[in-house]
Structure formats: C-alpha cells, structure tokens
Write an enzyme that holds these catalytic residues in place. Structure first.
Site, PDB file in Angstrom:
ATOM      1  N   CYS A 198      -6.238  -0.148  -0.669  1.00  0.00           N
ATOM      2  CA  CYS A 198      -5.808   0.468  -1.919  1.00  0.00           C
ATOM      3  C   CYS A 198      -5.813  -0.576  -3.032  1.00  0.00           C
ATOM      4  O   CYS A 198      -5.249  -1.664  -2.876  1.00  0.00           O
ATOM      5  CB  CYS A 198      -4.397   1.041  -1.741  1.00  0.00           C
ATOM      6  N   CYS A 201      -1.973  -1.383  -4.210  1.00  0.00           N
ATOM      7  CA  CYS A 201      -0.992  -2.148  -3.427  1.00  0.00           C
ATOM      8  C   CYS A 201      -1.621  -2.930  -2.281  1.00  0.00           C
ATOM      9  O   CYS A 201      -0.897  -3.537  -1.479  1.00  0.00           O
ATOM     10  CB  CYS A 201       0.096  -1.231  -2.900  1.00  0.00           C
ATOM     11  N   CYS A 260      -2.703   7.003  -0.934  1.00  0.00           N
ATOM     12  CA  CYS A 260      -2.210   5.830  -0.222  1.00  0.00           C
ATOM     13  C   CYS A 260      -0.798   6.105   0.266  1.00  0.00           C
ATOM     14  O   CYS A 260       0.077   6.483  -0.522  1.00  0.00           O
ATOM     15  CB  CYS A 260      -2.225   4.613  -1.135  1.00  0.00           C
ATOM     16  N   CYS A 263       1.894   3.432  -1.563  1.00  0.00           N
ATOM     17  CA  CYS A 263       2.275   3.487  -2.981  1.00  0.00           C
ATOM     18  C   CYS A 263       2.066   4.860  -3.603  1.00  0.00           C
ATOM     19  O   CYS A 263       2.461   5.089  -4.747  1.00  0.00           O
ATOM     20  CB  CYS A 263       1.514   2.430  -3.786  1.00  0.00           C
ATOM     21  N   CYS A 286     -13.725  11.862   0.608  1.00  0.00           N
ATOM     22  CA  CYS A 286     -14.496  11.636  -0.615  1.00  0.00           C
ATOM     23  C   CYS A 286     -13.579  10.873  -1.573  1.00  0.00           C
ATOM     24  O   CYS A 286     -12.684  11.455  -2.195  1.00  0.00           O
ATOM     25  CB  CYS A 286     -14.921  12.982  -1.202  1.00  0.00           C
TER      26      CYS A 286
END
Length: 324
Positions: A198, A201, A260, A263, A286
C-alpha cells in the site's frame, strides 16, 4: 414459446486476458478438485445476483437467453464456458449438471438458486417475473453485504494524508477515485519476485507472482497476502455507490471494493472473470497503480498467499441447499 433446450458444449480454451501466459502457480500444480470448484462456485454466485454459465457461440439456448435478457434490459454476469481451459470447463459443467439437473447450458442462477431450464428462464423474462425476483435479490444481497464501520491500525487526519501522498495517490487512496486506464507503469509490468504494498502505509498486499497482465488497463492480481494479525491484508466490502464518474462508466457500482486492511486506503475492485488452471475462481483484483508501491524483496514477516475471503455467514446460510 418453443425454444431449443440442451446444447452439447465442447469447451475451448481461448486464454483471453492472459497476455503473460499461464499464471504462475502459487500453491502447487494440481488441478482443483470438485470440492474446490464447488467452493469457488459459491463465491461466484455471491458476487452477482444473476449469473449465467453458457456458451458465447454454438449454443442456441444460451444465445436465446442472452438475447431475451438484452431486450429486457436485464444485466447478467455471463461465464463463458468456451473461454475456460477444457479440463476446468468439463469439471464445472459436471458440477452444474449435478446441482441443477439440466444436462446442458445455459445454467442460470438467481440469488444462488438455480432458475430452471432455458425455457423456464425465458418464461420468467417474458412475464416480468425474473426482473421482480432480481430486484428482491439485489435488495437482500445489499443488506447481506452491507458495509460495516471498522477501525484501522493506521489512522491519520486528511491534512496528514494530503501532506504524505502525491495528489493523484491521495485522490485514489482517500478519495476513492479511479485512475485513467493504462496510466500506471505497473499495468504492463509482471515482476517474478518481490511484492506490492500500500502506498499509504507500506502494508504488504500482493506477492509479485500473483500479478498478471490483463486487457483491463489496470494492474491485476489473482491472490493476496494473509497474516495472523490482520487475516486478509486486502479488505473487501460491497460497493454500491460509485465514487466517481469513471467508476460509473466502468460499471463497478454493484461490485466489491478492495482496500488496505491496515489503513483503509481504497485500492480498486475485485471481479471474478479471468479463469485459468491456476486461477480456478477467476479472481481478478483490478487495482489502481497509484495505490501501490513495488518492492523487489519479500515482506519482512512470513505471510500466507491465499484467495480473498469475502463470503459472510449470512450468505452461506442462504445458498441453495445443493451448494452446502
């Protein structure tokens, strides 16, 4: 109204959406067992209220149902059996025959229940009953997959996020927008090692080996990381309100958003439409490239590589008895 029912389908592997070739096997090379396939079928039926397994060409019954749905303006998730690898297609057809009692395509499911033969489905369409049932099913599924508030390990103010992220990344991760198709450098890259994390984070999300090149225009993944602390590192929730005009254009209003798990940053959406020997359930994350960072090394902690976990107990309890 008489229509031809019961087509003999000879599966052909077209290997569409697989410019990279066969996906890299992450958990052995053995073909999925019938029980594995049944589990993936349950997940597929959970994603769309109306699902049809048929043949894009060479089957008059499939063509008749598709044409009737088009005329009635009814959207349907079509699984093209001719586009699957032959062995997967044959196993899936055998399972569908057992579950429905119908010898050939199309096999149509409404809210997880078999809708009957091709003639039955055509009658439901022409009487308007299928549209009425579909509305009730969509309402029920929306409640079953209702987005729940959750807390995240990484929490920042919007001002902090704006200062931390480039504006395009902020718009995607925090604003839930969709980047233009083909704009990410990750779209056509398929590294053989490392992982994608991510951007907000730095939480590990996808192993590089799960990435494949699709024709969608966005980075695509078939597996994600799972950890003992967070469970699935990629969260999923029903996404019924598109956040942007691009989302509306690409028809994701009734799909599953992926985010995510640490976060809460928006990643993209998950679809089940890219089947292969190594991706039996067709799972395709996607993902917006702006939401990701690629690292050439593996994550520091030991993580499992598995499929997305999205089925709530309320859906499993309500599936057709034959699927349980």
């Amino acid at each position: 109204m008489a229509r031809t029912v019961g087509c003999v389908l000879v599966a052909r592997a077209s290997h569409r959406d697989r410019a990279r070739g066969a996906h890299t096997t992450l958990s052995g090379s053995a073909r999925p067992t019938k029980s594995d396939l049944q589990s993936q079928l349950e997940k597929t039926l959970a994603l769309k209220p109306l699902v049809m397994f048929g043949a894009a060409s060479g089957c008059a019954s499939s063509a008749a149902v598709v044409s009737a749905l088009d005329r009635a303006g009814i959207g349907c998730a079509l699984i093209d059996l001719e586009g699957l690898p032959p062995e997967i297609s044959a196993d899936l057809q055998g399972l569908l025959q057992t579950l429905t009692g119908n010898d050939g395509p199309p096999w149509v499911f409404l809210g997880g229940h078999a809708a009957g033969s091709a003639n039955d489905v055509l009658s439901l369409i022409e009487s308007g009953e299928l549209l009425a049932r579909l509305a009730r099913t969509q309402d029920w599924q929306a409640k079953a997959f209702m987005r729940k508030e959750r807390t995240f390990e990484v929490v920042r103010t919007e001002k902090e996020w704006r200062s931390l992220l480039p504006k395009p990344a902020y718009d995607v991760l925090r604003g839930r927008t969709t980047e233009p198709s083909g704009s990410s450098k990750y779209t056509k890259e398929a590294p053989k090692s490392g992982h994608f994390a991510c951007r907000g984070c730095h939480f590990p999300l996808y192993p590089a080996l799960s990435k494949f090149i699709s024709a969608s225009g966005w980075p695509s993944f078939s597996y994600c990381y799972h950890s003992s602390k967070h469970g699935c590192n990629v969260g999923a929730r029903r996404d019924r309100q598109p956040a942007s005009e691009l989302d509306e254009v690409h028809g994701v209003a009734a799909s599953f958003e992926v985010f995510c798990a640490r976060c809460g940053g928006h990643l993209g959406h998950v679809f089940f439409d890219t089947f292969s020997d190594e991706n039996a359930n067709g799972e395709r994350h996607c993902v917006n490239g702006m939401a990701l960072l690629y690292h050439a090394d593996d994550p520091a902690e030991e993580l499992r590589i598995e499929k997305l976990d999205i089925l709530p107990p309320s859906f499993l309890d309500a599936l057709s008895p034959e699927l349980q």
